[in-house]
Design an enzyme around this catalytic site. Structure first.
Site, PDB file in Angstrom:
ATOM      1  N   LYS A 108       0.838  -1.235   0.004  1.00  0.00           N
ATOM      2  CA  LYS A 108      -0.047  -0.001  -0.038  1.00  0.00           C
ATOM      3  C   LYS A 108       0.854   1.324  -0.122  1.00  0.00           C
ATOM      4  CE  LYS A 108      -2.480   1.677   3.734  1.00  0.00           C
ATOM      5  NZ  LYS A 108      -2.422   3.218   3.694  1.00  0.00           N
ATOM      6  N   ASP A 152      -3.257   4.434  -1.969  1.00  0.00           N
ATOM      7  CA  ASP A 152      -4.268   4.750  -1.083  1.00  0.00           C
ATOM      8  C   ASP A 152      -4.289   6.368  -1.232  1.00  0.00           C
ATOM      9  OD1 ASP A 152      -6.021   5.195   1.198  1.00  0.00           O
ATOM     10  OD2 ASP A 152      -4.575   4.478   2.701  1.00  0.00           O
ATOM     11  N   LYS A 189      -7.064   8.002  -1.770  1.00  0.00           N
ATOM     12  CA  LYS A 189      -8.259   8.590  -1.372  1.00  0.00           C
ATOM     13  C   LYS A 189      -9.068   9.912  -2.192  1.00  0.00           C
ATOM     14  CE  LYS A 189      -8.343   6.976   3.368  1.00  0.00           C
ATOM     15  NZ  LYS A 189      -6.671   6.664   3.347  1.00  0.00           N
ATOM     16  N   ASP A 196     -12.787  14.827  -5.423  1.00  0.00           N
ATOM     17  CA  ASP A 196     -13.012  16.111  -6.173  1.00  0.00           C
ATOM     18  C   ASP A 196     -14.240  16.169  -7.294  1.00  0.00           C
ATOM     19  OD1 ASP A 196     -11.986  18.626  -7.413  1.00  0.00           O
ATOM     20  OD2 ASP A 196     -10.018  18.100  -6.621  1.00  0.00           O
ATOM     21  N   THR A 201     -11.894  16.061 -12.496  1.00  0.00           N
ATOM     22  CA  THR A 201     -10.440  16.086 -11.725  1.00  0.00           C
ATOM     23  C   THR A 201     -10.330  14.722 -11.389  1.00  0.00           C
ATOM     24  OG1 THR A 201     -10.996  18.308 -11.049  1.00  0.00           O
ATOM     25  CG2 THR A 201      -9.276  17.116 -10.077  1.00  0.00           C
ATOM     26  N   THR A 256     -12.622   6.306   9.980  1.00  0.00           N
ATOM     27  CA  THR A 256     -12.544   5.896  11.100  1.00  0.00           C
ATOM     28  C   THR A 256     -12.030   7.086  12.490  1.00  0.00           C
ATOM     29  OG1 THR A 256     -10.521   4.876  10.787  1.00  0.00           O
ATOM     30  CG2 THR A 256     -12.356   3.441  11.168  1.00  0.00           C
ATOM     31  N   GLN A 259      -4.641   2.311  16.886  1.00  0.00           N
ATOM     32  CA  GLN A 259      -5.825   2.093  16.332  1.00  0.00           C
ATOM     33  C   GLN A 259      -6.974   1.780  17.526  1.00  0.00           C
ATOM     34  OE1 GLN A 259      -6.505   1.774  13.174  1.00  0.00           O
ATOM     35  NE2 GLN A 259      -4.743   1.301  12.093  1.00  0.00           N
ATOM     36  N   GLY A 277       0.392  -2.616   8.978  1.00  0.00           N
ATOM     37  CA  GLY A 277       1.572  -1.846   8.905  1.00  0.00           C
ATOM     38  C   GLY A 277       2.515  -2.006   9.862  1.00  0.00           C
ATOM     39  N   ARG A 278       2.383  -1.344  11.052  1.00  0.00           N
ATOM     40  CA  ARG A 278       3.354  -1.423  12.090  1.00  0.00           C
ATOM     41  C   ARG A 278       3.615  -2.674  12.765  1.00  0.00           C
ATOM     42  NH1 ARG A 278       0.529   3.863  14.689  1.00  0.00           N
ATOM     43  NH2 ARG A 278      -0.989   2.801  13.790  1.00  0.00           N
TER      44      ARG A 278
HETATM   45  O1  C5P Z   1       0.466   0.455  11.049  1.00  0.00           O
HETATM   46  P1  C5P Z   1      -1.216   0.289  11.039  1.00  0.00           P
HETATM   47  O2  C5P Z   1      -1.116  -1.268  10.787  1.00  0.00           O
HETATM   48  O3  C5P Z   1      -2.011   0.638  12.016  1.00  0.00           O
HETATM   49  O4  C5P Z   1      -1.460   0.745   9.396  1.00  0.00           O
HETATM   50  C1  C5P Z   1      -2.507   0.541   9.037  1.00  0.00           C
HETATM   51  C2  C5P Z   1      -2.545   1.336   7.699  1.00  0.00           C
HETATM   52  O5  C5P Z   1      -3.890   1.472   7.092  1.00  0.00           O
HETATM   53  C3  C5P Z   1      -2.022   2.826   7.445  1.00  0.00           C
HETATM   54  O6  C5P Z   1      -1.735   3.007   6.557  1.00  0.00           O
HETATM   55  C4  C5P Z   1      -3.278   3.686   7.967  1.00  0.00           C
HETATM   56  O7  C5P Z   1      -3.476   5.099   6.980  1.00  0.00           O
HETATM   57  C5  C5P Z   1      -4.424   2.739   6.961  1.00  0.00           C
HETATM   58  N1  C5P Z   1      -5.840   3.020   7.536  1.00  0.00           N
HETATM   59  C6  C5P Z   1      -6.189   2.849   8.728  1.00  0.00           C
HETATM   60  N2  C5P Z   1      -7.545   2.690   9.192  1.00  0.00           N
HETATM   61  C7  C5P Z   1      -8.536   3.260   8.373  1.00  0.00           C
HETATM   62  C8  C5P Z   1      -8.019   3.521   7.042  1.00  0.00           C
HETATM   63  C9  C5P Z   1      -6.717   3.161   6.842  1.00  0.00           C
HETATM   64  O8  C5P Z   1      -5.394   2.320   9.491  1.00  0.00           O
HETATM   65  N3  C5P Z   1      -9.667   3.397   8.762  1.00  0.00           N
END
Ligand code: C5P
Length: 252
Positions: free
Chosen positions: A40, A67, A69, A72, A76, A131, A202, A222-223
């Site tokens: 992503k 990603d 998003k 517009d 565009t 969220t 989160q 991600g993390r």
């Molecule tokens: O590091 P982590 O697992 O929290 O990363 C989640 C990814 O998903 C991030 O890139 C974040 O921007 C994206 N995201 C999110 N919650 C959402 C929409 C997108 O955590 N509602």
């Protein structure tokens, strides 16, 4: 563990490349390409490195979820979709609150551009409501007085009716979205945390097993991987958890 099933589980894992530099992105892609189906690329990395990062992921055989998003006026968004699709990305997203004309313009332009370039048309996912926006913000700041859950369902339905292939959603909303939009509608879900992982910022998190049980198609992580002491190990464990959950789900 069969090779085919492992590949199927790996396909479901989307890694968030939330870094600033091309070197950091390179390290993640090289390290994790055997465990991740899609990378992503969000606004953080893209505004810093541009299309170079798309080439990097494709060069290593990875798929891309852009990603960005988009939100517009239809013209565009259509033009931006055309520019993006030329890069050969697999998924991208748009805000559903842009309305049906904007959504349909993105879908049409993506298909047309993909055809012109001889590429598969990307899967376009709608963002329902961020969220970070709760019921109070929705009502007091944005002046939208319907129930947040109901609003999410309404937006998912609009996405489907406007030709989008799926949505980005919280795992808590999957059941409702499946009911309104059907089994073929793609659902991609962030905020996934393997059991015992740190939750970070989160709020509503689910494990990979829960996500598969709820019928999520793609899991964004991600993390829990990028900040793990051993990233490969963390990613492999998640793919294995997905695989076991898929096996059990199919046996049900
Ligand atoms: O590091 P982590 O697992 O929290 O990363 C989640 C990814 O998903 C991030 O890139 C974040 O921007 C994206 N995201 C999110 N919650 C959402 C929409 C997108 O955590 N509602």
């Amino acid at each position: 563990m069969s090779e085919i099933n492992y590949e199927k589980a790996k396909e479901k894992l989307v890694l968030a490349l939330d870094v600033n530099t091309i070197d950091e992105a390179k390290e993640l892609v090289y390290d994790l390409k055997d465990y991740v189906g899609t990378f992503k690329i969000g606004l953080q990395l893209f505004t810093s490195q541009g299309p170079e990062v798309i080439k990097l992921v494709h060069g290593e055989g990875g798929k891309i979820f852009f990603d960005g998003k988009f939100h517009d006026i239809p013209n565009t968004v259509a033009k931006a979709s055309a520019s993006l699709v030329q890069h050969g990305i697999t998924f991208f997203n748009v805000h559903i609150i842009g309305g049906s004309k904007m959504l349909a313009a993105a879908v049409k332009q993506s298909k047309d551009t993909a055809k012109q370039c001889g590429l598969p048309a990307p899967t376009i996912l709608g963002v329902t409501i961020l969220t970070s926006i709760g019921q109070r913000t929705l009502a007091d700041e944005l002046g939208i007085s319907i129930d947040l859950d109901e609003y999410v369902g309404k937006l998912a339905k609009l996405a489907k009716d406007s030709g989008l292939a799926g949505v980005v959603a919280s795992a808590a909303d999957v059941e409702k979205i499946r009911k309104t939009c059907g089994e073929d509608f793609t659902i991609l879900c962030p905020a996934i945390r393997p059991s015992r992982a740190v939750v970070n910022d989160q709020i509503r998190v689910v494990t990979p097993t829960d996500a598969i049980n709820k019928g999520v198609d793609y899991l964004v992580v991600g993390r829990p991987i990028t900040e793990a002491e051993n990233r490969k190990d963390a990613a492999r464990k998640i793919v294995e958890e997905i695989l076991i959950a898929m096996d059990n789900y199919e046996k049900k």
